[in-house]
Design a protein around this motif. Structure first.
Motif, PDB file in Angstrom:
ATOM      1  N   TYR A  74    -117.863  39.958 -16.279  1.00 48.38           N
ATOM      2  CA  TYR A  74    -119.068  39.240 -15.869  1.00 48.38           C
ATOM      3  C   TYR A  74    -120.330  39.797 -16.529  1.00 48.38           C
ATOM      4  CZ  TYR A  74    -116.378  36.694 -12.427  1.00 48.38           C
ATOM      5  OH  TYR A  74    -115.475  35.872 -11.816  1.00 48.38           O
ATOM      6  N   GLY A  75    -120.197  40.870 -17.296  1.00 48.30           N
ATOM      7  CA  GLY A  75    -121.349  41.474 -17.945  1.00 48.30           C
ATOM      8  C   GLY A  75    -121.760  40.779 -19.238  1.00 48.30           C
ATOM      9  N   ASN A  76    -120.920  39.872 -19.737  1.00 45.03           N
ATOM     10  CA  ASN A  76    -121.262  39.145 -20.967  1.00 45.03           C
ATOM     11  C   ASN A  76    -122.351  38.126 -20.666  1.00 45.03           C
ATOM     12  OD1 ASN A  76    -119.242  40.392 -22.559  1.00 45.03           O
ATOM     13  ND2 ASN A  76    -117.721  39.097 -21.589  1.00 45.03           N
ATOM     14  N   GLU A  77    -123.426  38.201 -21.405  1.00 45.22           N
ATOM     15  CA  GLU A  77    -124.548  37.283 -21.210  1.00 45.22           C
ATOM     16  C   GLU A  77    -124.880  36.633 -22.540  1.00 45.22           C
ATOM     17  OE1 GLU A  77    -127.107  34.902 -20.450  1.00 45.22           O
ATOM     18  OE2 GLU A  77    -126.692  35.996 -18.610  1.00 45.22           O
ATOM     19  N   GLY A  79    -127.057  33.939 -22.751  1.00 41.80           N
ATOM     20  CA  GLY A  79    -128.257  33.135 -22.585  1.00 41.80           C
ATOM     21  C   GLY A  79    -128.102  31.982 -21.620  1.00 41.80           C
ATOM     22  N   LEU A  80    -126.963  31.836 -20.984  1.00 37.62           N
ATOM     23  CA  LEU A  80    -126.737  30.740 -20.042  1.00 37.62           C
ATOM     24  C   LEU A  80    -126.702  31.227 -18.595  1.00 37.62           C
ATOM     25  CD1 LEU A  80    -123.936  28.888 -22.022  1.00 37.62           C
ATOM     26  CD2 LEU A  80    -126.343  28.258 -21.872  1.00 37.62           C
ATOM     27  N   GLY A  81    -126.936  32.506 -18.379  1.00 37.67           N
ATOM     28  CA  GLY A  81    -126.854  33.074 -17.040  1.00 37.67           C
ATOM     29  C   GLY A  81    -125.508  33.726 -16.810  1.00 37.67           C
ATOM     30  N   LYS A  82    -125.394  34.392 -15.685  1.00 37.44           N
ATOM     31  CA  LYS A  82    -124.168  35.093 -15.328  1.00 37.44           C
ATOM     32  C   LYS A  82    -123.033  34.080 -15.132  1.00 37.44           C
ATOM     33  CE  LYS A  82    -122.533  38.540 -12.043  1.00 37.44           C
ATOM     34  NZ  LYS A  82    -122.919  39.402 -10.927  1.00 37.44           N
ATOM     35  N   PRO A  83    -121.851  34.364 -15.671  1.00 33.12           N
ATOM     36  CA  PRO A  83    -120.723  33.430 -15.492  1.00 33.12           C
ATOM     37  C   PRO A  83    -120.427  33.201 -14.008  1.00 33.12           C
ATOM     38  CG  PRO A  83    -120.171  35.147 -17.085  1.00 33.12           C
ATOM     39  CD  PRO A  83    -121.472  35.534 -16.465  1.00 33.12           C
ATOM     40  N   LEU A  84    -120.003  31.975 -13.676  1.00 29.81           N
ATOM     41  CA  LEU A  84    -119.610  31.659 -12.308  1.00 29.81           C
ATOM     42  C   LEU A  84    -118.198  32.118 -12.013  1.00 29.81           C
ATOM     43  CD1 LEU A  84    -121.039  28.042 -12.008  1.00 29.81           C
ATOM     44  CD2 LEU A  84    -122.032  30.169 -11.141  1.00 29.81           C
ATOM     45  N   ALA A  85    -117.352  32.117 -13.047  1.00 30.21           N
ATOM     46  CA  ALA A  85    -115.955  32.523 -12.888  1.00 30.21           C
ATOM     47  C   ALA A  85    -115.433  32.986 -14.232  1.00 30.21           C
ATOM     48  CB  ALA A  85    -115.114  31.361 -12.376  1.00 30.21           C
ATOM     49  N   VAL A  86    -114.374  33.755 -14.196  1.00 33.54           N
ATOM     50  CA  VAL A  86    -113.690  34.191 -15.406  1.00 33.54           C
ATOM     51  C   VAL A  86    -112.291  33.594 -15.355  1.00 33.54           C
ATOM     52  CG1 VAL A  86    -112.777  36.162 -16.680  1.00 33.54           C
ATOM     53  CG2 VAL A  86    -115.004  36.324 -15.585  1.00 33.54           C
ATOM     54  N   LEU A  87    -111.926  32.871 -16.388  1.00 34.65           N
ATOM     55  CA  LEU A  87    -110.606  32.258 -16.459  1.00 34.65           C
ATOM     56  C   LEU A  87    -109.855  32.833 -17.647  1.00 34.65           C
ATOM     57  CD1 LEU A  87    -111.710  28.574 -15.806  1.00 34.65           C
ATOM     58  CD2 LEU A  87    -110.845  30.226 -14.155  1.00 34.65           C
ATOM     59  N   SER A  88    -108.554  32.987 -17.502  1.00 37.25           N
ATOM     60  CA  SER A  88    -107.780  33.641 -18.556  1.00 37.25           C
ATOM     61  C   SER A  88    -107.133  32.667 -19.537  1.00 37.25           C
ATOM     62  CB  SER A  88    -106.699  34.522 -17.926  1.00 37.25           C
ATOM     63  OG  SER A  88    -105.811  33.742 -17.156  1.00 37.25           O
ATOM     64  N   GLY A  89    -107.274  31.369 -19.317  1.00 30.53           N
ATOM     65  CA  GLY A  89    -106.672  30.403 -20.233  1.00 30.53           C
ATOM     66  C   GLY A  89    -105.214  30.143 -19.896  1.00 30.53           C
ATOM     67  N   TYR A  90    -104.561  29.409 -20.758  1.00 33.87           N
ATOM     68  CA  TYR A  90    -103.205  28.962 -20.455  1.00 33.87           C
ATOM     69  C   TYR A  90    -102.108  29.875 -20.992  1.00 33.87           C
ATOM     70  CZ  TYR A  90    -103.108  27.272 -25.249  1.00 33.87           C
ATOM     71  OH  TYR A  90    -103.152  27.193 -26.615  1.00 33.87           O
ATOM     72  N   ALA A  91    -102.429  30.824 -21.833  1.00 33.81           N
ATOM     73  CA  ALA A  91    -101.409  31.694 -22.420  1.00 33.81           C
ATOM     74  C   ALA A  91    -100.781  32.604 -21.369  1.00 33.81           C
ATOM     75  CB  ALA A  91    -102.016  32.535 -23.539  1.00 33.81           C
ATOM     76  N   THR A  99    -103.710  37.489 -12.339  1.00 28.52           N
ATOM     77  CA  THR A  99    -104.688  38.100 -13.229  1.00 28.52           C
ATOM     78  C   THR A  99    -105.841  38.626 -12.375  1.00 28.52           C
ATOM     79  OG1 THR A  99    -104.109  36.477 -14.931  1.00 28.52           O
ATOM     80  CG2 THR A  99    -106.109  37.744 -15.277  1.00 28.52           C
ATOM     81  N   PHE A 100    -106.157  39.898 -12.547  1.00 28.55           N
ATOM     82  CA  PHE A 100    -107.210  40.558 -11.786  1.00 28.55           C
ATOM     83  C   PHE A 100    -108.422  40.794 -12.670  1.00 28.55           C
ATOM     84  CE2 PHE A 100    -103.336  41.794  -9.737  1.00 28.55           C
ATOM     85  CZ  PHE A 100    -103.645  41.971  -8.409  1.00 28.55           C
ATOM     86  N   TYR A 101    -109.609  40.610 -12.092  1.00 32.34           N
ATOM     87  CA  TYR A 101    -110.844  40.975 -12.775  1.00 32.34           C
ATOM     88  C   TYR A 101    -111.746  41.683 -11.767  1.00 32.34           C
ATOM     89  CZ  TYR A 101    -109.419  37.390 -16.091  1.00 32.34           C
ATOM     90  OH  TYR A 101    -108.720  36.647 -16.988  1.00 32.34           O
ATOM     91  N   PRO A 102    -112.551  42.655 -12.235  1.00 32.61           N
ATOM     92  CA  PRO A 102    -113.582  43.174 -11.334  1.00 32.61           C
ATOM     93  C   PRO A 102    -114.418  41.984 -10.853  1.00 32.61           C
ATOM     94  CG  PRO A 102    -113.423  44.530 -13.297  1.00 32.61           C
ATOM     95  CD  PRO A 102    -112.577  43.308 -13.541  1.00 32.61           C
ATOM     96  N   GLY A 103    -114.722  41.918  -9.567  1.00 33.31           N
ATOM     97  CA  GLY A 103    -115.355  40.752  -8.967  1.00 33.31           C
ATOM     98  C   GLY A 103    -116.767  40.477  -9.435  1.00 33.31           C
ATOM     99  N   ARG A 104    -117.141  39.211  -9.353  1.00 32.30           N
ATOM    100  CA  ARG A 104    -118.477  38.769  -9.753  1.00 32.30           C
ATOM    101  C   ARG A 104    -119.559  39.451  -8.920  1.00 32.30           C
ATOM    102  NH1 ARG A 104    -122.526  34.879  -8.956  1.00 32.30           N
ATOM    103  NH2 ARG A 104    -123.241  33.934 -10.908  1.00 32.30           N
ATOM    104  N   GLU A 105    -119.279  39.687  -7.638  1.00 32.70           N
ATOM    105  CA  GLU A 105    -120.268  40.292  -6.746  1.00 32.70           C
ATOM    106  C   GLU A 105    -120.420  41.784  -6.951  1.00 32.70           C
ATOM    107  OE1 GLU A 105    -117.723  38.317  -5.449  1.00 32.70           O
ATOM    108  OE2 GLU A 105    -118.989  36.545  -5.521  1.00 32.70           O
ATOM    109  N   GLY A 106    -119.502  42.419  -7.692  1.00 34.31           N
ATOM    110  CA  GLY A 106    -119.563  43.870  -7.894  1.00 34.31           C
ATOM    111  C   GLY A 106    -119.173  44.611  -6.629  1.00 34.31           C
TER     112      GLY A 106
END
Length: 135
Positions: A74-77, A79-91, A99-106
């Motif tokens: 979620y740290g990638n910025e 210019g469109l604002g903080k991502p709403l979600a992270v998706l891993s795609g279809y692979a 699939t686990f990610y550190p949460g958007r809320e921190g």
């Protein structure tokens, strides 16, 4: 390059100790997988390369969890604002893949992406105890 770590348990141990204990076991496995283990794996792989097929080489009765806590998704910025979600795609999707990610809320929160066959998803959605935990 895909590398894996394992935390092995039994249904009885999970029932006796709970989900927090299982999460701690996974955490310990990830934390102990450091630079030394990665370099050893790479040395072996360079001598005898192979391609991992996640849906084939892993136990169908297990739970396979993917991603890395080392990347701030979620740290990638851009210019469109903080991502709403992270998706891993279809692979590398198959029944039981998580699939686990550190949460958007921190603050130690975790976001999950779960891939299930429709009949398995229905079973989860019908489980009242599960739905209380995830809502």
């Amino acid at each position: 390059m895909i590398q894996s770590v394992r935390a092995i348990t039994t249904v009885g141990e999970l029932l006796d100790h709970g989900v927090g204990w299982a999460a701690l076991r996974l955490h310990e496995a990830v934390v102990s997988h450091g630079d030394k283990e990665i370099k050893q794996f790479m040395d072996v792989w360079v001598k005898s390369p192979f391609v991992s097929k996640l849906g084939v080489h892993f136990d169908r009765n297990g739970v396979l969890a993917g991603s890395s806590p080392r990347f701030d998704m979620y740290g990638n910025e851009f210019g469109l604002g903080k991502p709403l979600a992270v998706l891993s795609g279809y692979a590398n999707k198959f029944d039981g893949m998580v699939t686990f990610y550190p949460g958007r809320e921190g603050g130690g929160s975790i976001d999950l992406g779960i891939c299930l066959f429709p009949e398995n998803m229905v079973a989860f959605e019908s489980n009242e105890e599960f739905m209380i935990v995830v809502n």
